[in-house]
Design a protein around this motif. Structure first.
Motif, PDB file in Angstrom:
ATOM      1  N   ILE A   1      27.369 -13.865  36.155  1.00 10.11           N
ATOM      2  CA  ILE A   1      27.719 -12.567  35.754  1.00 10.11           C
ATOM      3  C   ILE A   1      29.050 -12.395  35.040  1.00 10.11           C
ATOM      4  O   ILE A   1      29.173 -11.609  33.918  1.00 10.11           O
ATOM      5  N   LEU A   2      30.106 -12.837  35.628  1.00 10.86           N
ATOM      6  CA  LEU A   2      31.513 -12.878  35.096  1.00 10.86           C
ATOM      7  C   LEU A   2      31.488 -13.529  33.906  1.00 10.86           C
ATOM      8  O   LEU A   2      32.056 -12.926  33.001  1.00 10.86           O
ATOM      9  N   LEU A   3      30.806 -14.498  33.649  1.00 14.87           N
ATOM     10  CA  LEU A   3      30.908 -15.210  32.259  1.00 14.87           C
ATOM     11  C   LEU A   3      30.355 -14.184  31.097  1.00 14.87           C
ATOM     12  O   LEU A   3      30.829 -14.203  30.008  1.00 14.87           O
ATOM     13  N   VAL A   4      29.368 -13.510  31.532  1.00 13.01           N
ATOM     14  CA  VAL A   4      28.885 -12.491  30.463  1.00 13.01           C
ATOM     15  C   VAL A   4      29.810 -11.309  30.387  1.00 13.01           C
ATOM     16  O   VAL A   4      30.054 -10.941  29.243  1.00 13.01           O
ATOM     17  N   THR A   5      29.789 -10.945  31.344  1.00 13.88           N
ATOM     18  CA  THR A   5      30.637  -9.379  31.483  1.00 13.88           C
ATOM     19  C   THR A   5      31.914  -9.507  31.146  1.00 13.88           C
ATOM     20  O   THR A   5      32.616  -8.348  30.717  1.00 13.88           O
ATOM     21  N   GLY A   6      32.662 -10.580  31.308  1.00 11.97           N
ATOM     22  CA  GLY A   6      34.035 -10.726  31.237  1.00 11.97           C
ATOM     23  C   GLY A   6      34.393 -10.320  29.717  1.00 11.97           C
ATOM     24  O   GLY A   6      35.572 -10.024  29.354  1.00 11.97           O
ATOM     25  N   GLU A   7      33.713 -10.826  28.680  1.00 15.75           N
ATOM     26  CA  GLU A   7      33.816 -10.609  27.560  1.00 15.75           C
ATOM     27  C   GLU A   7      34.074  -9.042  27.409  1.00 15.75           C
ATOM     28  O   GLU A   7      34.766  -8.569  26.240  1.00 15.75           O
TER      29      GLU A   7
ATOM     30  N   PHE B   1      22.630 -13.822  35.233  1.00 14.93           N
ATOM     31  CA  PHE B   1      22.738 -13.771  33.684  1.00 14.93           C
ATOM     32  C   PHE B   1      22.013 -12.706  33.136  1.00 14.93           C
ATOM     33  O   PHE B   1      22.538 -11.980  32.333  1.00 14.93           O
ATOM     34  N   GLY B   2      20.695 -12.548  33.306  1.00 20.50           N
ATOM     35  CA  GLY B   2      19.935 -11.342  32.540  1.00 20.50           C
ATOM     36  C   GLY B   2      20.542 -10.159  33.160  1.00 20.50           C
ATOM     37  O   GLY B   2      20.545  -9.159  32.309  1.00 20.50           O
ATOM     38  N   PHE B   3      20.900  -9.601  34.334  1.00 22.20           N
ATOM     39  CA  PHE B   3      21.372  -8.478  34.794  1.00 22.20           C
ATOM     40  C   PHE B   3      22.709  -8.302  34.077  1.00 22.20           C
ATOM     41  O   PHE B   3      23.002  -6.909  33.670  1.00 22.20           O
ATOM     42  N   ALA B   4      23.258  -9.302  33.925  1.00 26.53           N
ATOM     43  CA  ALA B   4      24.673  -9.101  33.131  1.00 26.53           C
ATOM     44  C   ALA B   4      24.624  -8.901  31.818  1.00 26.53           C
ATOM     45  O   ALA B   4      25.461  -7.927  31.399  1.00 26.53           O
ATOM     46  N   ALA B   5      23.795  -9.448  31.259  1.00 30.47           N
ATOM     47  CA  ALA B   5      23.345  -9.109  29.577  1.00 30.47           C
ATOM     48  C   ALA B   5      22.980  -7.554  29.529  1.00 30.47           C
ATOM     49  O   ALA B   5      23.427  -7.066  28.439  1.00 30.47           O
TER      50      ALA B   5
END
Length: 267
Positions: free
Chosen positions: A90-96, A178-182
């Motif tokens: 999640i952090l990998l995606v939302t961090g951007e 990952f899906g929820f983060a995207a």
């Protein structure tokens, strides 16, 4: 009178710049995974909690170490991984988006789909590393138990199905986060959605027998993942149910999340 003719100039050579290699993008994403305080401490906590699990198992079973096997150590190692790895994804995606680095990232690589692929590959690599760490620490714990008890018969018994099932479950949870983060692109919201929504559906499945026996058997991740929590191979029907629940909980959020990332305005 002499007429001067000027030969047409040759067209200027066009220079093509090669795109950023995918391997470099993956290396950058791997560095992003641990270069923030939250990412670093989450990664460090995997090792710390795994060591704590080994020590706790040895202390709790100090009088009956013959009952401990490599498979049990490895299974217990996966408990902290099931919690921490999806949060790291999640952090990998939302961090951007939370740290406002998406503009820089998409300027350096305008093809946003390649960034998404790099993040997915990074999540896969992280999953492989985590399972490898669980194997190593589980082996260390089993060696210690064997040294404490002179005849640990069968302590190294472990099945290929157990390894495959563990990896699939780790990857399933990681892709779910990952899906929820995207889809949400917000760290607190994605974390809450990851932990609350599947849990709420599991509660409904437990409280409503009809739902548990029919629809829940195909969409409740607690039920569809249960056959893979053993050291035995799942049947074809059990794999089908896991795939259906993956389409519902991973495929749909990831599809709309990718569309949002590709088409969304970066601020």
């Amino acid at each position: 009178m002499t007429t001067l003719t000027v030969a047409p100039s040759a067209p200027a050579p066009t220079r093509t710049t090669a795109g950023i290699p995918m391997t470099r993008l993956v290396r950058v994403e791997l560095r992003k995974l641990v270069d923030t305080r939250a990412g670093f401490w989450l990664a460090a906590s995997i090792g710390v909690l795994s060591v704590v699990v080994v020590v706790a198992m040895l202390i709790a079973n100090r009088n009956t170490l013959t009952n401990l096997t490599f498979g049990q150590f490895f299974g217990m190692m996966n408990i902290p991984l099931n919690i921490i790895l999806p949060v790291m994804a999640i952090l990998l995606v939302t961090g951007e988006w939370s740290q406002r680095t998406a503009l820089t990232t998409f300027t350096m690589e305008p093809r946003r789909e390649r960034i998404i692929v790099a993040k997915l590959l990074t999540a896969l690599i992280a999953s492989v590393i985590a399972v490898g760490l669980a194997l190593v620490l589980g082996a260390v714990g089993n060696v210690i138990a064997g040294l404490a008890f002179a005849d640990p018969a069968g302590a190294w018994s472990f099945t290929a199905a157990g390894l495959v099932n563990s990896f699939v479950l780790q990857l399933f949870g990681l892709l779910l986060g990952f899906g929820f983060a995207a889809l949400i692109l917000n760290t607190p919201g994605a974390i809450v959605a990851y932990f609350v929504l599947p849990t709420a559906l599991t509660l409904v499945s437990q409280l409503v027998p009809w739902f548990h026996d029919h629809l829940g058997a195909w969409v409740d991740t607690g039920l569809t993942s249960a056959p893979l929590q053993t050291g035995q191979w799942a049947s074809g029907g059990e794999w089908a149910k896991l795939v259906v629940s993956g389409i519902v909980w991973i495929g749909v959020p990831l599809f709309f999340g990718v569309l949002r990332i590709l088409r969304g305005e970066v601020k």
